[in-house]
Design a protein around this motif. Structure first.
Motif, short mmCIF file in Angstrom:
data_model
loop_
_atom_site.label_atom_id
_atom_site.label_comp_id
_atom_site.label_asym_id
_atom_site.label_seq_id
_atom_site.Cartn_x
_atom_site.Cartn_y
_atom_site.Cartn_z
N LEU A 75 0.84 -1.23 0.09
CA LEU A 75 0.10 -0.11 -0.08
C LEU A 75 0.99 0.91 -0.06
CD1 LEU A 75 -2.47 -1.05 2.68
CD2 LEU A 75 -2.71 -1.68 0.46
N ASP A 76 0.86 1.93 -1.03
CA ASP A 76 1.44 3.05 -0.98
C ASP A 76 0.85 4.46 -0.24
OD1 ASP A 76 2.77 5.55 -1.73
OD2 ASP A 76 2.89 5.15 -4.00
N LEU A 77 1.48 4.58 0.87
CA LEU A 77 0.78 5.69 1.62
C LEU A 77 1.15 7.19 1.67
CD1 LEU A 77 0.85 3.46 4.81
CD2 LEU A 77 -1.06 3.63 3.20
N LYS A 78 2.01 7.29 0.58
CA LYS A 78 2.56 8.72 0.44
C LYS A 78 1.77 9.52 0.28
CE LYS A 78 5.72 7.54 -2.87
NZ LYS A 78 5.87 5.89 -2.96
N LYS A 79 0.53 9.55 -0.38
CA LYS A 79 -0.52 10.78 -0.45
C LYS A 79 -1.17 10.82 0.53
CE LYS A 79 -0.83 9.88 -5.52
NZ LYS A 79 -1.67 9.60 -6.69
N ILE A 80 -1.14 10.08 1.70
CA ILE A 80 -1.78 10.37 2.80
C ILE A 80 -1.11 11.33 3.76
CG2 ILE A 80 -2.88 9.22 4.82
CD1 ILE A 80 -3.40 6.86 2.96
N HIS A 81 -1.31 12.44 3.95
CA HIS A 81 -0.46 13.27 4.89
C HIS A 81 0.06 12.81 6.24
CE1 HIS A 81 1.71 16.98 6.06
NE2 HIS A 81 0.63 16.95 6.86
N GLU A 82 -1.17 12.22 6.97
CA GLU A 82 -0.84 11.75 8.21
C GLU A 82 -0.12 10.60 8.16
OE1 GLU A 82 -3.85 12.37 6.97
OE2 GLU A 82 -4.42 14.19 7.57
N ALA A 83 0.03 9.68 7.26
CA ALA A 83 0.58 8.32 7.38
C ALA A 83 2.23 8.51 7.92
CB ALA A 83 0.72 7.95 5.89
N VAL A 84 2.59 7.76 8.69
CA VAL A 84 4.09 7.88 9.43
C VAL A 84 5.09 7.04 8.44
CG1 VAL A 84 3.34 8.56 11.77
CG2 VAL A 84 3.56 5.95 11.12
N SER A 85 4.68 6.44 7.49
CA SER A 85 5.05 5.48 6.53
C SER A 85 4.98 5.74 5.05
CB SER A 85 5.11 4.00 7.12
OG SER A 85 5.80 3.23 6.30
N ASP A 86 5.65 5.43 4.23
CA ASP A 86 5.80 5.56 2.66
C ASP A 86 4.69 4.21 2.25
OD1 ASP A 86 6.87 7.83 2.65
OD2 ASP A 86 8.86 7.14 1.88
N PHE A 87 5.18 3.07 2.66
CA PHE A 87 4.57 1.84 2.43
C PHE A 87 4.31 0.97 3.73
CE2 PHE A 87 6.71 2.98 -1.49
CZ PHE A 87 5.87 2.80 -2.57
N PHE A 88 2.91 0.26 3.58
CA PHE A 88 2.62 -0.79 4.18
C PHE A 88 2.76 -2.05 3.20
CE2 PHE A 88 -0.33 0.44 7.75
CZ PHE A 88 0.69 1.14 8.42
N ILE A 89 3.80 -3.12 3.69
CA ILE A 89 3.68 -4.12 2.75
C ILE A 89 3.03 -5.36 3.78
CG2 ILE A 89 5.37 -5.83 1.66
CD1 ILE A 89 7.12 -3.61 1.47
N ILE A 90 2.29 -5.90 3.09
CA ILE A 90 1.34 -7.07 3.88
C ILE A 90 1.44 -8.39 3.37
CG2 ILE A 90 -0.91 -7.70 4.92
CD1 ILE A 90 -1.51 -4.49 4.44
N CYS A 91 1.69 -9.55 4.05
CA CYS A 91 1.77 -10.67 3.45
C CYS A 91 1.04 -11.67 4.43
CB CYS A 91 3.00 -11.30 2.98
SG CYS A 91 4.30 -11.44 4.34
N GLU A 92 0.73 -12.82 3.94
CA GLU A 92 0.15 -13.96 4.89
C GLU A 92 1.04 -15.05 4.79
OE1 GLU A 92 -3.83 -15.20 3.91
OE2 GLU A 92 -4.69 -13.20 4.04
N ALA A 93 1.17 -15.90 6.10
CA ALA A 93 1.72 -16.84 6.39
C ALA A 93 0.90 -18.24 6.57
CB ALA A 93 2.70 -16.89 7.29
N SER A 94 0.97 -19.34 6.14
CA SER A 94 -0.05 -20.19 6.18
C SER A 94 -0.02 -20.87 7.64
CB SER A 94 0.26 -21.49 5.33
OG SER A 94 1.41 -22.05 5.30
N ASN A 95 1.32 -20.76 8.50
CA ASN A 95 1.41 -21.24 9.86
C ASN A 95 2.60 -20.55 10.71
OD1 ASN A 95 4.11 -22.45 9.32
ND2 ASN A 95 3.09 -23.97 7.80
N ASN A 96 2.58 -20.64 11.98
CA ASN A 96 3.30 -20.23 12.81
C ASN A 96 4.91 -20.35 12.43
OD1 ASN A 96 1.12 -19.69 14.01
ND2 ASN A 96 1.65 -20.67 16.14
N ILE A 97 5.28 -21.31 11.95
CA ILE A 97 6.79 -21.66 11.46
C ILE A 97 7.16 -20.58 10.38
CG2 ILE A 97 8.33 -23.21 10.55
CD1 ILE A 97 7.16 -25.12 12.30
N GLN A 98 6.07 -20.69 9.18
CA GLN A 98 6.40 -19.83 8.09
C GLN A 98 6.58 -18.49 8.53
OE1 GLN A 98 3.22 -19.88 5.09
NE2 GLN A 98 5.02 -19.31 3.59
#
Length: 135
Positions: free
Chosen positions: A43-66
């Motif tokens: 998620l490119d957050l650069k256009k959101i003035h209040e955002a404290v980060s430029d990007f959120f990178i989100i992913c899923e893992a199938s289990n705790n080990i992964q």
């Protein structure tokens, strides 16, 4: 001043802003892919003035080990290739959602259930198609 106040009040400079072509961004995505992270979204957050980060990178893992393997891979690869350590990381004890904060990029490695619970999918939609990329 506490850490949140410092981050929220920092001036953002175009010189420090990340892009999807930035070395750290590419390294994070590659590290996630190497450990077979699923449903990777940035998620490119650069256009959101209040955002404290430029990007959120989100992913899923199938289990705790992964989950732990992906988080370890991200931290190790970013340190090795970019020479950067995370500003902060959280969630290793909970084993459901690990957050790795590099200030301009925040990585969320999650199991499917917490992602559904916190409705990050709806946040992804709210940010808009022009600000989101999938791998």
């Amino acid at each position: 001043m506490n850490n949140l106040t410092v981050l929220a009040s920092r001036k953002k400079s175009a010189l420090t802003r990340l892009t999807r072509n930035s070395k750290i961004f590419k390294t994070i995505i590659h590290a996630i892919q190497e450990k077979k992270g699923e449903k990777i979204v940035s998620l490119d957050l650069k256009k959101i003035h209040e955002a404290v980060s430029d990007f959120f990178i989100i992913c899923e893992a199938s289990n705790n080990i992964q989950l732990k393997a992906i988080a370890d891979s991200v931290e190790m690869e970013v340190k090795k290739k970019c020479g950067e350590l995370p500003y902060k990381h959280e969630g290793r004890q909970g084993e459901q959602w690990i957050l790795i904060d590099y200030v301009n990029a925040v990585v969320h490695v999650m199991l499917p259930e917490p992602r559904k619970f916190y409705r990050l999918r709806s946040e992804e939609r709210r940010v808009g198609k022009e600000c989101r990329s999938r791998w």
